[in-house]
Design a protein around this motif. Structure first.
Motif, PDB file in Angstrom:
ATOM      1  N   PRO A 264       0.819  -1.214   0.000  1.00 37.12           N
ATOM      2  CA  PRO A 264       0.000   0.000   0.000  1.00 37.12           C
ATOM      3  C   PRO A 264       0.853   1.264   0.000  1.00 37.12           C
ATOM      4  O   PRO A 264       1.969   1.285   0.544  1.00 37.12           O
ATOM      5  N   ALA A 265       0.325   2.312  -0.608  1.00 36.27           N
ATOM      6  CA  ALA A 265       0.997   3.606  -0.593  1.00 36.27           C
ATOM      7  C   ALA A 265       1.259   4.035   0.853  1.00 36.27           C
ATOM      8  O   ALA A 265       0.531   3.645   1.762  1.00 36.27           O
ATOM      9  N   LYS A 266       2.308   4.799   1.036  1.00 40.58           N
ATOM     10  CA  LYS A 266       2.750   5.317   2.347  1.00 40.58           C
ATOM     11  C   LYS A 266       3.467   4.280   3.201  1.00 40.58           C
ATOM     12  O   LYS A 266       3.807   4.568   4.346  1.00 40.58           O
ATOM     13  N   THR A 267       3.682   3.083   2.656  1.00 45.88           N
ATOM     14  CA  THR A 267       4.518   2.127   3.375  1.00 45.88           C
ATOM     15  C   THR A 267       5.929   2.710   3.461  1.00 45.88           C
ATOM     16  O   THR A 267       6.476   3.159   2.455  1.00 45.88           O
ATOM     17  N   PRO A 268       6.539   2.739   4.632  1.00 41.47           N
ATOM     18  CA  PRO A 268       7.871   3.341   4.778  1.00 41.47           C
ATOM     19  C   PRO A 268       8.907   2.683   3.868  1.00 41.47           C
ATOM     20  O   PRO A 268       8.915   1.461   3.697  1.00 41.47           O
ATOM     21  N   ARG A 269       9.780   3.494   3.302  1.00 40.05           N
ATOM     22  CA  ARG A 269      10.798   2.983   2.385  1.00 40.05           C
ATOM     23  C   ARG A 269      11.699   1.931   3.040  1.00 40.05           C
ATOM     24  O   ARG A 269      12.050   0.937   2.386  1.00 40.05           O
ATOM     25  N   PRO A 270      12.089   2.077   4.314  1.00 41.31           N
ATOM     26  CA  PRO A 270      12.925   1.026   4.911  1.00 41.31           C
ATOM     27  C   PRO A 270      12.248  -0.349   4.906  1.00 41.31           C
ATOM     28  O   PRO A 270      12.920  -1.372   4.758  1.00 41.31           O
ATOM     29  N   ILE A 272       9.978  -1.326   2.605  1.00 41.85           N
ATOM     30  CA  ILE A 272      10.025  -1.741   1.199  1.00 41.85           C
ATOM     31  C   ILE A 272      11.401  -2.309   0.869  1.00 41.85           C
ATOM     32  O   ILE A 272      11.525  -3.337   0.195  1.00 41.85           O
ATOM     33  N   ASP A 273      12.440  -1.654   1.354  1.00 40.99           N
ATOM     34  CA  ASP A 273      13.804  -2.125   1.084  1.00 40.99           C
ATOM     35  C   ASP A 273      14.047  -3.510   1.680  1.00 40.99           C
ATOM     36  O   ASP A 273      14.734  -4.345   1.073  1.00 40.99           O
ATOM     37  N   LYS A 274      13.492  -3.765   2.875  1.00 42.90           N
ATOM     38  CA  LYS A 274      13.655  -5.089   3.488  1.00 42.90           C
ATOM     39  C   LYS A 274      12.933  -6.156   2.671  1.00 42.90           C
ATOM     40  O   LYS A 274      13.465  -7.251   2.453  1.00 42.90           O
ATOM     41  N   LEU A 275      11.725  -5.856   2.219  1.00 44.58           N
ATOM     42  CA  LEU A 275      10.988  -6.812   1.391  1.00 44.58           C
ATOM     43  C   LEU A 275      11.699  -7.033   0.065  1.00 44.58           C
ATOM     44  O   LEU A 275      11.794  -8.168  -0.432  1.00 44.58           O
ATOM     45  N   ASN A 276      12.199  -5.961  -0.531  1.00 42.95           N
ATOM     46  CA  ASN A 276      12.902  -6.065  -1.811  1.00 42.95           C
ATOM     47  C   ASN A 276      14.171  -6.909  -1.671  1.00 42.95           C
ATOM     48  O   ASN A 276      14.459  -7.770  -2.519  1.00 42.95           O
ATOM     49  N   ALA A 277      14.913  -6.676  -0.593  1.00 40.08           N
ATOM     50  CA  ALA A 277      16.138  -7.439  -0.371  1.00 40.08           C
ATOM     51  C   ALA A 277      15.829  -8.925  -0.183  1.00 40.08           C
ATOM     52  O   ALA A 277      16.538  -9.800  -0.701  1.00 40.08           O
ATOM     53  N   ALA A 278      14.759  -9.214   0.558  1.00 42.61           N
ATOM     54  CA  ALA A 278      14.357 -10.607   0.772  1.00 42.61           C
ATOM     55  C   ALA A 278      13.947 -11.260  -0.544  1.00 42.61           C
ATOM     56  O   ALA A 278      14.331 -12.402  -0.840  1.00 42.61           O
ATOM     57  N   THR A 303      15.156  -3.620  -8.583  1.00 44.96           N
ATOM     58  CA  THR A 303      14.800  -2.570  -7.627  1.00 44.96           C
ATOM     59  C   THR A 303      13.325  -2.204  -7.699  1.00 44.96           C
ATOM     60  O   THR A 303      12.658  -2.484  -8.704  1.00 44.96           O
ATOM     61  N   PRO A 304      12.810  -1.534  -6.655  1.00 45.47           N
ATOM     62  CA  PRO A 304      11.450  -0.990  -6.741  1.00 45.47           C
ATOM     63  C   PRO A 304      11.309  -0.011  -7.902  1.00 45.47           C
ATOM     64  O   PRO A 304      10.265   0.025  -8.569  1.00 45.47           O
ATOM     65  N   GLU A 305      12.366   0.765  -8.175  1.00 41.55           N
ATOM     66  CA  GLU A 305      12.306   1.749  -9.259  1.00 41.55           C
ATOM     67  C   GLU A 305      12.169   1.074 -10.620  1.00 41.55           C
ATOM     68  O   GLU A 305      11.461   1.572 -11.509  1.00 41.55           O
ATOM     69  N   ALA A 306      12.834  -0.080 -10.797  1.00 38.22           N
ATOM     70  CA  ALA A 306      12.725  -0.803 -12.069  1.00 38.22           C
ATOM     71  C   ALA A 306      11.303  -1.285 -12.302  1.00 38.22           C
ATOM     72  O   ALA A 306      10.765  -1.190 -13.412  1.00 38.22           O
ATOM     73  N   LEU A 307      10.667  -1.792 -11.250  1.00 41.64           N
ATOM     74  CA  LEU A 307       9.265  -2.209 -11.366  1.00 41.64           C
ATOM     75  C   LEU A 307       8.373  -1.009 -11.616  1.00 41.64           C
ATOM     76  O   LEU A 307       7.443  -1.071 -12.423  1.00 41.64           O
ATOM     77  N   GLY A 308       8.652   0.101 -10.952  1.00 41.74           N
ATOM     78  CA  GLY A 308       7.869   1.313 -11.171  1.00 41.74           C
ATOM     79  C   GLY A 308       7.932   1.779 -12.612  1.00 41.74           C
ATOM     80  O   GLY A 308       6.932   2.249 -13.167  1.00 41.74           O
ATOM     81  N   LYS A 309       9.084   1.623 -13.247  1.00 40.85           N
ATOM     82  CA  LYS A 309       9.221   2.023 -14.655  1.00 40.85           C
ATOM     83  C   LYS A 309       8.390   1.116 -15.559  1.00 40.85           C
ATOM     84  O   LYS A 309       7.767   1.582 -16.529  1.00 40.85           O
TER      85      LYS A 309
END
Length: 330
Positions: A264-270, A272-278, A303-309
């Motif tokens: 969901p939007a507003k999820t803290p970036r840290p 997101i980074d933990k989920l992405n790393a996992a 990365t999250p940015e690659a998916l966003g693109k």
């Protein structure tokens, strides 16, 4: 000094709140302990479909990396929109995530009313896998090639149908692109997911099916379905003998499918980074890669940015196809 310091604390907190800084500080503290309870991974399709199959391949490895149970919840309907809406309204704390396929960027183009915004209400975590859609048929259907299917469709305009996992699914778009490129009219029959669609095509209720390879792989291998073509520009490693649609004579045809995680939007970036790393760690595991490949899919990561693109690039692409094919769902 201690008294003065204690008096300043409420004032500092008030100033931080005014400046909008209190929430980020609280979020950082929250992210530091994350995760400390089970994570719900919502799949917006029924069990047995491609999205569900890929999610379950990742489930146990993700649990190991994150140190908490990952609970898959299936909530199908409206081409994935029903379950997606649930996640859009969930608390942005990292304990509810969406695992979906590329219909995430198709639905805004075809549904006239969505209760969520694909961009505004979600943040990308990472791409999990990509793979072709596969065109399969009931073994009793008198079509062994795409050319045979074209002949059937031209001989019986509007009488030949194909199933997909739902309105707005990659399979739906593949079927409509086929109609446009070959100048035929096959009729779309939407299901609530890959499992029910595969079952009905094997049962003879619908002759053809566009679906992600994981939902159909075992049935093609066992002879309960026959494969005619894949939707990508290159053949699938899982079915190297099955031609691409372009090789089968359909010009300018490409529909990629992907699976990815969002929160969901507003999820803290840290968080997101933990989920992405996992997710990236799991996808780098050779055993996971092998399981994905057995289902005809390729581990991606990133990365999250690659998916966003990817999301940003696909939204206008599918909007154009929906307009050209006059696809709209109320």
């Amino acid at each position: 000094m201690k008294l003065l310091s204690s008096r300043r604390k409420p004032l500092i907190a008030a100033l931080l709140a005014l400046l909008g800084l209190a929430q980020p500080i609280a979020s950082l503290a929250q992210a530091g302990a994350y995760p400390d309870k089970p994570i719900r991974l919502l799949v917006p399709y029924p069990p047995g479909g491609g999205t569900d199959v890929i999610a379950r391949i990742l489930q146990t490895p993700l649990q190991t990396v994150l140190g908490q149970p990952v609970i898959i919840e299936n909530k199908g309907g409206a081409g994935g929109s029903v379950g997606t809406e649930v996640v859009s309204r969930a608390a942005p704390d990292g304990y509810t995530a969406l695992f979906t396929l590329s219909s995430h960027t198709i639905n805004p183009a075809i549904y006239t009313k969505l209760s969520f915004d694909t961009v505004r209400d979600f943040l990308p975590v990472g791409m999990a896998a990509s793979l072709p859609q596969i065109l399969v048929a009931n073994p009793q259907v008198p079509a062994n090639t795409v050319a045979d299917m074209v002949k059937m469709a031209k001989a019986q305009p509007g009488a030949i149908s194909y199933a997909s996992v739902g309105n707005g699914s990659p399979g739906h778009l593949a079927g409509e692109l086929f109609n446009i490129r070959m100048g035929v009219k096959t009729v779309h029959v939407p299901y609530r997911g890959g499992g029910p669609a595969v079952t009905d095509v094997m049962g003879g209720q619908v002759p053809f099916l566009w679906v992600s390879i994981p939902a159909a792989a075992q049935f093609v291998k066992s002879g309960k379905l026959k494969a005619l073509a894949v939707s990508t520009l290159k053949r699938s490693a899982a079915f190297p003998d099955v031609p691409t649609m372009q090789e089968a004579g359909v010009p300018d045809f490409e529909v990629d499918s992907w699976y990815a995680m969002f929160v969901p939007a507003k999820t803290p970036r840290p968080i997101i980074d933990k989920l992405n790393a996992a997710l990236n760690k799991v996808l780098a595991d050779p055993a996971v890669k092998e399981k994905l490949l057995a289902q005809g899919s390729e581990a991606v990561g990133g990365t999250p940015e690659a998916l966003g693109k990817v999301v940003a690039d696909e939204l206008p692409k599918w909007a154009k196809l929906a307009k050209d094919a006059n696809i709209k769902v109320n």
